[in-house]
Design an enzyme around this catalytic site. Structure first.
Site, PDB file in Angstrom:
ATOM      1  N   LYS A 160       0.857  -1.186   0.000  1.00 32.22           N
ATOM      2  CA  LYS A 160       0.000   0.000   0.000  1.00 32.22           C
ATOM      3  C   LYS A 160       0.892   1.236   0.000  1.00 32.22           C
ATOM      4  CE  LYS A 160      -1.840   2.671   3.012  1.00 32.22           C
ATOM      5  NZ  LYS A 160      -1.693   3.903   2.222  1.00 32.22           N
ATOM      6  N   GLU A 234      10.528   1.397   9.913  1.00 29.81           N
ATOM      7  CA  GLU A 234      11.493   2.421   9.496  1.00 29.81           C
ATOM      8  C   GLU A 234      10.810   3.767   9.715  1.00 29.81           C
ATOM      9  OE1 GLU A 234      14.547   1.977   8.426  1.00 29.81           O
ATOM     10  OE2 GLU A 234      14.561  -0.171   8.100  1.00 29.81           O
ATOM     11  N   CYS A 268      13.769  11.052   5.755  1.00 25.81           N
ATOM     12  CA  CYS A 268      13.858  10.553   7.122  1.00 25.81           C
ATOM     13  C   CYS A 268      15.259  10.760   7.669  1.00 25.81           C
ATOM     14  CB  CYS A 268      13.520   9.071   7.149  1.00 25.81           C
ATOM     15  SG  CYS A 268      14.594   8.085   6.100  1.00 25.81           S
ATOM     16  N   GLU A 367      10.200  16.068  14.509  1.00 22.82           N
ATOM     17  CA  GLU A 367      10.541  15.946  13.093  1.00 22.82           C
ATOM     18  C   GLU A 367       9.635  16.880  12.296  1.00 22.82           C
ATOM     19  OE1 GLU A 367       9.309  12.456  10.860  1.00 22.82           O
ATOM     20  OE2 GLU A 367      11.349  12.257  10.093  1.00 22.82           O
TER      21      GLU A 367
HETATM   22  P1  NAD Z   1       2.706   8.269   7.659  1.00 20.27           P
HETATM   23  O1  NAD Z   1       3.101   7.535   8.881  1.00 20.27           O
HETATM   24  O2  NAD Z   1       1.673   9.318   7.762  1.00 20.27           O
HETATM   25  O3  NAD Z   1       2.173   7.267   6.538  1.00 20.27           O
HETATM   26  C1  NAD Z   1       2.968   6.214   6.045  1.00 20.27           C
HETATM   27  C2  NAD Z   1       2.063   5.149   5.459  1.00 20.27           C
HETATM   28  O4  NAD Z   1       1.318   4.551   6.505  1.00 20.27           O
HETATM   29  C3  NAD Z   1       1.062   5.666   4.439  1.00 20.27           C
HETATM   30  O5  NAD Z   1       0.954   4.747   3.386  1.00 20.27           O
HETATM   31  C4  NAD Z   1      -0.223   5.711   5.258  1.00 20.27           C
HETATM   32  O6  NAD Z   1      -1.380   5.605   4.482  1.00 20.27           O
HETATM   33  C5  NAD Z   1      -0.047   4.497   6.139  1.00 20.27           C
HETATM   34  N1  NAD Z   1      -0.849   4.488   7.373  1.00 20.27           N
HETATM   35  C6  NAD Z   1      -1.256   5.534   8.118  1.00 20.27           C
HETATM   36  N2  NAD Z   1      -1.991   5.108   9.176  1.00 20.27           N
HETATM   37  C7  NAD Z   1      -2.046   3.758   9.096  1.00 20.27           C
HETATM   38  C8  NAD Z   1      -2.652   2.744   9.887  1.00 20.27           C
HETATM   39  N3  NAD Z   1      -3.353   3.033  10.985  1.00 20.27           N
HETATM   40  N4  NAD Z   1      -2.496   1.474   9.510  1.00 20.27           N
HETATM   41  C9  NAD Z   1      -1.783   1.135   8.411  1.00 20.27           C
HETATM   42  N5  NAD Z   1      -1.199   2.068   7.605  1.00 20.27           N
HETATM   43  C10 NAD Z   1      -1.318   3.357   7.954  1.00 20.27           C
HETATM   44  O7  NAD Z   1       4.067   8.832   7.050  1.00 20.27           O
HETATM   45  P2  NAD Z   1       4.253   9.798   5.797  1.00 20.27           P
HETATM   46  O8  NAD Z   1       3.803  11.158   6.206  1.00 20.27           O
HETATM   47  O9  NAD Z   1       3.680   9.160   4.587  1.00 20.27           O
HETATM   48  O10 NAD Z   1       5.845   9.760   5.628  1.00 20.27           O
HETATM   49  C11 NAD Z   1       6.702  10.583   6.323  1.00 20.27           C
HETATM   50  C12 NAD Z   1       7.329   9.849   7.487  1.00 20.27           C
HETATM   51  O11 NAD Z   1       8.024   8.697   7.025  1.00 20.27           O
HETATM   52  C13 NAD Z   1       8.363  10.671   8.208  1.00 20.27           C
HETATM   53  O12 NAD Z   1       8.221  10.530   9.594  1.00 20.27           O
HETATM   54  C14 NAD Z   1       9.669  10.061   7.747  1.00 20.27           C
HETATM   55  O13 NAD Z   1      10.754  10.259   8.630  1.00 20.27           O
HETATM   56  C15 NAD Z   1       9.308   8.644   7.628  1.00 20.27           C
HETATM   57  N6  NAD Z   1      10.261   7.935   6.766  1.00 20.27           N
HETATM   58  C16 NAD Z   1      11.130   7.033   7.329  1.00 20.27           C
HETATM   59  C17 NAD Z   1      12.085   6.396   6.542  1.00 20.27           C
HETATM   60  C18 NAD Z   1      13.070   5.403   7.137  1.00 20.27           C
HETATM   61  O14 NAD Z   1      13.673   4.640   6.373  1.00 20.27           O
HETATM   62  N7  NAD Z   1      13.287   5.379   8.438  1.00 20.27           N
HETATM   63  C19 NAD Z   1      12.141   6.663   5.170  1.00 20.27           C
HETATM   64  C20 NAD Z   1      11.244   7.598   4.638  1.00 20.27           C
HETATM   65  C21 NAD Z   1      10.303   8.212   5.447  1.00 20.27           C
END
Ligand code: NAD
Length: 474
Positions: A160, A234, A268, A367
């Site tokens: 997803k 992650e 990230c 963040e």
């Molecule tokens: P997010 O947590 O809002 O969403 C990430 C994904 O999770 C999306 O596909 C979203 O639809 C899904 N999601 C949300 N709620 C959910 C639930 N209850 N159950 C299942 N899936 C759910 O993050 P974002 O805003 O899309 O991305 C930014 C974040 O990602 C930042 O915090 C960034 O640091 C992190 N990030 C981490 C890495 C890493 O490798 N550590 C890499 C890239 C981004």
């Protein structure tokens, strides 16, 4: 059955709706997981290493043939610079498939043959259907890492992508469907609390790989724990970039700018807290602020652009709100802080730099996930470690020093999953990439992915018949 919810996909450079995607509800998720399970049982789990390697290499080649299309879609719903989407991220996408094709050629089980009575072997088996959830900041590069790893080890998967930026991953799914047996990779779409939550909770999903924010990660890890599913999380970061007085000043300056402003500041692993030793701080801050003010803001398709729009109106407001709050808390403004002038449409903001009076500032603890650099002065090496470790996150640390012994101390003292010394982002796929503390659980990389996407099975066979104690015998 009610009508499907439609999700608007917006181009951050124009604010226009460029696609409308139907949301997959729990029923559609169930159908996808069942199809993936059938593909797993139907042959992918037992496909030979050579078959899987061929498929992965064919996938890499097909991605190479579609770079322009994938990169254009990626840019369209993220604002990522097209030149980066092409050269870095579509390239990385193909490389992910090549990497795991190579990796699985070298995997092996273990044998314990020390006991004269029996031999025990340990084999690694695929877990089944992997549930993959990806964020919007680097949909292709991060999503493809999960897909390539999951299928390389004999699993099938349902991914997803973010509801905000799914276009390139949807297209990748179509490209892969022409190469792989039906159902091995499926893309589902929708919001996290609907489609994502249904995927995580589905009893047919055996393992979860998630990349996204810490709050979401906690929720998903809890739901996965309920089903006893292994997870990789992650999550976010507030990574320190420590610049000691012994550093190569110019290289550290170039890398600090890149570390926080690359990918429109939405990474990230961004080095968003820049820690500078007091003896060089005035010079560094002046140079950093001047360079930040000179960054070329522009359309993601323009090859001269260095900073494109942030990904959404929400992100823009978050970045500008964090700036206002930081100034209110006593931060010294150095650069940016407003919507970028000259753009009638699009989520363009000026890159921001502030000097923080202390690490306790909200901008140093939360963040922000945008083009926002906080600079903090420190006196001693001990101060640097204490500030660097003074956050709930622990993803990456950057260190700039030409003192070898200092670099040795730094790598030991820093609480993060990754330490990059005298280099900007340098991703080694063979090595684990993952965070500690609130930055996550587990990692991605060769062996780290093998650990998530396979499970060990122990098999014991006697070398010859041996006497078995007879109980209940008359
Ligand atoms: P997010 O947590 O809002 O969403 C990430 C994904 O999770 C999306 O596909 C979203 O639809 C899904 N999601 C949300 N709620 C959910 C639930 N209850 N159950 C299942 N899936 C759910 O993050 P974002 O805003 O899309 O991305 C930014 C974040 O990602 C930042 O915090 C960034 O640091 C992190 N990030 C981490 C890495 C890493 O490798 N550590 C890499 C890239 C981004």
């Amino acid at each position: 059955m009610g009508a499907k919810v439609k999700l608007d996909i917006i181009d951050p450079a124009s604010e226009e709706i460029v696609a409308r995607i139907a949301e997959d509800d729990a029923g559609a998720v169930d159908a996808a997981v069942k199809k993936a399970r059938a593909a797993f049982e139907g042959g992918w789990r037992s496909a030979s290493v050579e078959t899987r390697q061929r498929a992965l290499r064919d996938a890499a080649k097909a991605i190479g043939d579609h770079v322009e299309e994938l990169a254009t879609l990626e840019t369209l719903n993220t604002g990522i610079l097209l030149k980066d989407a092409r050269a870095r991220y579509a390239g990385r996408t193909a490389r992910n498939f090549e990497f795991f094709a190579e990796y699985i050629g070298q995997t092996a089980g273990r044998v314990f043959d020390q006991n004269p009575a029996y031999i025990t072997s340990v084999r690694r088996e695929p877990v089944g259907v992997a549930g993959l959830i990806a964020p919007w900041n680097l949909p292709l590069a991060l999503g493809s890492m999960k897909i390539a790893a999951a299928i390389a080890f004999g699993n099938t998967c349902v991914i997803k992508p973010s509801e905000q930026a799914p276009l390139a991953v949807i297209r990748l799914g179509e490209i892969l469907a022409e190469i792989l047996p039906e159902g091995v990779v499926q893309v589902i779409n929708g919001r996290g609390h609907v489609t994502g939550a249904a995927l995580v909770a589905h009893p047919g999903v055996a393992a979860i790989s998630f990349t996204g924010g810490a709050e979401t990660g906690r929720r998903i890890a809890a739901a996965a724990g309920d089903g006893m599913k292994p997870v990789t999380m992650e999550l976010g970061g507030k990574s320190a970039n420590i610049i000691f007085e012994s550093a190569d000043f110019e290289r550290a300056l170039d890398a600090a700018l890149l570390g926080v402003f690359a990918n429109n500041g939405q990474q990230c692993l961004a080095g968003s807290r820049i820690l500078v030793q007091a003896s060089i701080a005035d010079r560094f801050i002046e140079a950093f602020a001047a360079r930040t003010r000179a960054i070329r803001i522009g359309h993601p398709h323009d090859p001269a652009t260095e900073l494109g729009p942030v990904a959404s109106a929400v992100q823009r407001d978050k970045v500008l709100g964090a700036y206002a709050e930081a100034i209110e808390e006593g931060a010294r403004p150095l650069a940016g802080g407003k919507r970028a002038p000259g753009f009638e449409r699009g989520y363009y903001v000026e890159p921001i730099a502030v000097e923080a009076p202390s690490n306790a500032l909200k901008a140093c603890q939360e963040e922000i996930f945008g083009p926002f650099a906080t600079i903090i002065r420190f006196d001693t090496e001990e101060d640097a470690y204490s500030i660097a470790n003074g956050t709930r996150y622990g993803l990456v640390s950057y260190v700039w020093t030409r003192d070898l012994a200092q670099s040795m101390r730094a790598q030991e003292r820093l609480e993060s999953g990754v330490v990059w010394i005298n280099t900007p982002v340098t991703r080694e796929l063979r090595a684990p990439f993952g965070g500690v503390k609130q930055s996550g659980i587990g990692a991605e990389g060769g062996a780290a992915c093998e650990a998530l996407y396979t499970r060990e099975k122990t098999i014991t066979i006697p070398r010859s018949d041996f006497p078995i104690e007879k109980i209940g015998a008359v």
